[in-house]
Design an enzyme around this catalytic site. Sequence first.
Site, mmCIF file in Angstrom:
data_model
loop_
_atom_site.group_PDB
_atom_site.id
_atom_site.type_symbol
_atom_site.label_atom_id
_atom_site.label_comp_id
_atom_site.label_asym_id
_atom_site.label_seq_id
_atom_site.Cartn_x
_atom_site.Cartn_y
_atom_site.Cartn_z
ATOM 1 N N CYS A 68 -1.876 -6.427 -4.156
ATOM 2 C CA CYS A 68 -0.867 -5.475 -4.641
ATOM 3 C C CYS A 68 -0.297 -4.795 -3.394
ATOM 4 O O CYS A 68 -0.549 -5.253 -2.277
ATOM 5 C CB CYS A 68 -1.428 -4.511 -5.693
ATOM 6 S SG CYS A 68 -2.611 -3.289 -5.098
ATOM 7 N N HIS A 101 -21.793 -10.063 4.854
ATOM 8 C CA HIS A 101 -22.720 -8.976 4.530
ATOM 9 C C HIS A 101 -22.655 -8.535 3.068
ATOM 10 O O HIS A 101 -23.672 -8.111 2.524
ATOM 11 C CB HIS A 101 -22.425 -7.748 5.411
ATOM 12 C CG HIS A 101 -22.802 -7.958 6.848
ATOM 13 N ND1 HIS A 101 -22.747 -6.955 7.779
ATOM 14 C CD2 HIS A 101 -23.243 -9.066 7.503
ATOM 15 C CE1 HIS A 101 -23.142 -7.423 8.964
ATOM 16 N NE2 HIS A 101 -23.434 -8.712 8.823
HETATM 17 C C1 RB5 Z 1 3.404 -0.853 -6.882
HETATM 18 O O1 RB5 Z 1 4.570 -0.151 -6.513
HETATM 19 C C2 RB5 Z 1 2.182 -0.276 -6.146
HETATM 20 O O2 RB5 Z 1 1.875 0.975 -6.609
HETATM 21 C C3 RB5 Z 1 1.018 -1.219 -6.303
HETATM 22 O O3 RB5 Z 1 1.349 -2.479 -5.824
HETATM 23 C C4 RB5 Z 1 -0.247 -0.861 -5.549
HETATM 24 O O4 RB5 Z 1 0.011 -0.510 -4.238
HETATM 25 C C5 RB5 Z 1 -1.170 0.067 -6.202
HETATM 26 O O5 RB5 Z 1 -2.287 0.328 -5.744
#
Ligand code: RB5
Length: 148
Positions: A68, A101
């Site tokens: 993400c 680990h």
């Molecule tokens: C998306 O904008 C962002 O909030 C997500 O990808 C992430 O970074 C959340 O932890």
Amino acid sequence: MKKKVIAIASDHAGYFLKEKLLSYLIKEKHDVKDFGCFSEEKVDYPDLGHSLANAVSEGEYELGISICGTGNGINMTVNKHPGIRSALCWNEEISRLARAHNNANICALPGRFISESEAYLIVKTFINTTFEEGRHQRRIDKISLKMY
Ligand code: RB5
């Protein structure tokens, strides 16, 4: 090195990097399943993280790669699943230690904060490093709340 069965998933912020890593893993002849997302349209990272973590937790995949923007949201999500040890990996050495680990089975990547070449190195290292067992197994056994 033995080829692995790998699951990969991202939200929109990790989509670009996921596509690159997917091609890389296929090129390296790993058996990869893409859990989405499938475009840059905005999505919620827990939806993708839960699908990926379910499959790894059920033993269908040896390892998972999740992405993400920061890596944190999807990392927090997948770590709620039984048997998942997901590590936020932002460089090669963290990635190596996460496997050696912590016997991490999911590598969480911060898609907005690492370059494509850094990502390849992190993933390659994650896949090719083996768990050292011994004292590290004892420590991992203590992670579960059932121990307390
Ligand atoms: C998306 O904008 C962002 O909030 C997500 O990808 C992430 O970074 C959340 O932890």
